[in-house]
Enzyme design. Structure first.
Site, PDB file in Angstrom:
ATOM      1  N   ASP A  11       0.574  -9.966   7.962  1.00 58.07           N
ATOM      2  CA  ASP A  11       2.012  -9.771   8.103  1.00 58.07           C
ATOM      3  C   ASP A  11       2.264  -9.688   9.612  1.00 58.07           C
ATOM      4  OD1 ASP A  11       4.728  -9.022   7.435  1.00 58.07           O
ATOM      5  OD2 ASP A  11       4.151  -6.981   7.987  1.00 58.07           O
ATOM      6  N   ASP A  13       5.520  -8.206  11.619  1.00 58.02           N
ATOM      7  CA  ASP A  13       6.134  -6.976  12.128  1.00 58.02           C
ATOM      8  C   ASP A  13       5.442  -5.748  11.551  1.00 58.02           C
ATOM      9  OD1 ASP A  13       7.934  -8.622  13.476  1.00 58.02           O
ATOM     10  OD2 ASP A  13       9.434  -8.493  11.883  1.00 58.02           O
TER      11      ASP A  13
END
Length: 183
Positions: A11, A13
């Site tokens: 992922d 952020d």
């Protein structure tokens, strides 16, 4: 061609860079964790393929443009390259939560895009590293080994405790990388 067992999907952020409840809307607001940049480079040097799967609903909400997102990802590629590594592919969902797309995590569309782009038959046995339950659920739906990091929203996700029965938890991407490379 990479193998699924040597694939790490991240992922963005909260894993690679600081997250913000107000969205990361500009290149100036995109603040990478130095340790994550170096961890990605270490994974690359050790023969792992690294890909990114990121929900970016700020685009559909009108908070920033695709060009701004591309500038952030260009900077990400540049920093990782300077550290001696490579990101093989970045898959982005630009849709909002009410758009009913197939790519917004926890749906697996971004992972399917990565599998197709990297010409893999399966993602079974690869690693999915995230800071939220939706990241881990997307990965698990495609046979990825789920990894939660405590950076970003990870501590909150860990404190909620649900859905983490088969999940390994690490302080950050660097700690996961240390563990993985020591195996």
């Amino acid at each position: 061609m990479p193998s699924a067992q040597k694939l790490v999907i991240l992922d963005r952020d909260g894993v690679i860079n600081q997250d913000s409840d107000a969205y990361v809307k500009s290149l100036d607001e995109w603040i990478p964790y130095t340790s994550s940049i170096h961890a990605i480079a270490r994974l690359s040097k050790a023969g792992f393929t690294v890909a990114v799967a990121t929900n970016q609903s700020g685009i559909s909400r009108g908070y920033y443009a695709i060009a701004t997102l591309e500038a952030m990802h260009s900077r990400l590629h540049q920093l990782v390259s300077q550290a001696g590594g490579k990101i093989a592919y970045v898959a982005v969902c630009p849709h909002g939560p009410d758009d009913n797309c197939e790519c917004r995590k926890p749906k697996p569309g971004l992972l399917d895009e990565i599998r197709h782009a990297l010409q893999l038959e399966t993602l079974e046995g690869s690693w999915m590293v995230g800071d939220s339950l939706r990241d881990l659920e997307a990965g698990e739906s495609r046979g990825c080994q789920p990894i939660l990091v405590r950076t970003g929203k990870g501590r909150l996700t860990e404190a909620q405790g649900k859905g983490l029965e088969n999940v390994r938890v690490f302080e950050n991407l660097q700690a996961f990388t240390d563990w993985l490379l020591s195996k």
